[in-house]
Scaffold this motif. Structure first.
Motif, PDB file in Angstrom:
ATOM      1  N   TYR A  19      11.055   5.517  -4.898  1.00 54.60           N
ATOM      2  CA  TYR A  19      10.667   4.366  -4.094  1.00 54.60           C
ATOM      3  C   TYR A  19       9.155   4.254  -4.075  1.00 54.60           C
ATOM      4  O   TYR A  19       8.442   5.229  -4.289  1.00 54.60           O
ATOM      5  N   GLU A  20       8.708   3.051  -3.814  1.00 52.15           N
ATOM      6  CA  GLU A  20       7.278   2.767  -3.775  1.00 52.15           C
ATOM      7  C   GLU A  20       6.958   2.117  -2.439  1.00 52.15           C
ATOM      8  O   GLU A  20       7.648   1.193  -2.013  1.00 52.15           O
ATOM      9  N   VAL A  21       5.934   2.612  -1.767  1.00 50.88           N
ATOM     10  CA  VAL A  21       5.394   1.931  -0.596  1.00 50.88           C
ATOM     11  C   VAL A  21       4.150   1.216  -1.099  1.00 50.88           C
ATOM     12  O   VAL A  21       3.162   1.853  -1.458  1.00 50.88           O
ATOM     13  N   LYS A  22       4.232  -0.094  -1.167  1.00 48.97           N
ATOM     14  CA  LYS A  22       3.103  -0.887  -1.652  1.00 48.97           C
ATOM     15  C   LYS A  22       2.333  -1.412  -0.451  1.00 48.97           C
ATOM     16  O   LYS A  22       2.880  -2.115   0.393  1.00 48.97           O
ATOM     17  N   ILE A  23       1.064  -1.036  -0.391  1.00 43.69           N
ATOM     18  CA  ILE A  23       0.210  -1.468   0.712  1.00 43.69           C
ATOM     19  C   ILE A  23      -0.290  -2.866   0.386  1.00 43.69           C
ATOM     20  O   ILE A  23      -0.949  -3.082  -0.626  1.00 43.69           O
ATOM     21  N   THR A  24       0.071  -3.820   1.240  1.00 41.50           N
ATOM     22  CA  THR A  24      -0.242  -5.229   0.994  1.00 41.50           C
ATOM     23  C   THR A  24      -1.356  -5.733   1.904  1.00 41.50           C
ATOM     24  O   THR A  24      -1.623  -6.922   1.955  1.00 41.50           O
ATOM     25  N   GLN A  25      -1.991  -4.830   2.611  1.00 44.97           N
ATOM     26  CA  GLN A  25      -3.010  -5.202   3.593  1.00 44.97           C
ATOM     27  C   GLN A  25      -4.271  -5.749   2.932  1.00 44.97           C
ATOM     28  O   GLN A  25      -4.884  -6.674   3.428  1.00 44.97           O
ATOM     29  N   ASP A  26      -4.671  -5.173   1.806  1.00 48.02           N
ATOM     30  CA  ASP A  26      -5.909  -5.566   1.133  1.00 48.02           C
ATOM     31  C   ASP A  26      -5.569  -5.975  -0.295  1.00 48.02           C
ATOM     32  O   ASP A  26      -5.451  -5.133  -1.177  1.00 48.02           O
ATOM     33  N   SER A  27      -5.402  -7.268  -0.517  1.00 49.43           N
ATOM     34  CA  SER A  27      -4.956  -7.731  -1.834  1.00 49.43           C
ATOM     35  C   SER A  27      -6.003  -7.507  -2.922  1.00 49.43           C
ATOM     36  O   SER A  27      -5.686  -7.537  -4.104  1.00 49.43           O
ATOM     37  N   ASP A  28      -7.258  -7.274  -2.540  1.00 49.50           N
ATOM     38  CA  ASP A  28      -8.295  -7.001  -3.534  1.00 49.50           C
ATOM     39  C   ASP A  28      -8.205  -5.580  -4.084  1.00 49.50           C
ATOM     40  O   ASP A  28      -8.698  -5.296  -5.166  1.00 49.50           O
ATOM     41  N   HIS A  29      -7.602  -4.682  -3.321  1.00 48.70           N
ATOM     42  CA  HIS A  29      -7.470  -3.282  -3.730  1.00 48.70           C
ATOM     43  C   HIS A  29      -6.037  -2.814  -3.489  1.00 48.70           C
ATOM     44  O   HIS A  29      -5.784  -2.035  -2.573  1.00 48.70           O
TER      45      HIS A  29
END
Length: 69
Positions: A19-29
């Motif tokens: 599984y992957e936890v994708k951090i979507t808080q900062d779309s630039d990074h």
């Protein structure tokens, strides 16, 4: 407490399911953490991972990956 094991991105091919936890808080990074678990509630596991490894992050999503047979 949710049980999980973080895995490096290059090591995921050794797992049939991960599984992957994708951090979507900062779309630039964009950033992701990969893990394996036997737990059924992936959202709970992901919340534990974020709390343990990325405190303060509020926006993330869980993406299941399954190796094709």
């Amino acid at each position: 407490m949710a049980k999980y094991k973080l895995v490096e991105k290059h090591a995921v091919e050794h797992h049939n399911e991960y599984y992957e936890v994708k951090i979507t808080q900062d779309s630039d990074h964009p950033e992701s953490l990969f893990f394996t678990t036997n737990e059924e509630n992936l959202e709970e596991v992901a919340a534990s991972i974020i709390a343990d490894h990325k405190p303060g992050v509020k926006h993330w999503t869980v993406i299941p990956h399954r190796k094709d047979s």
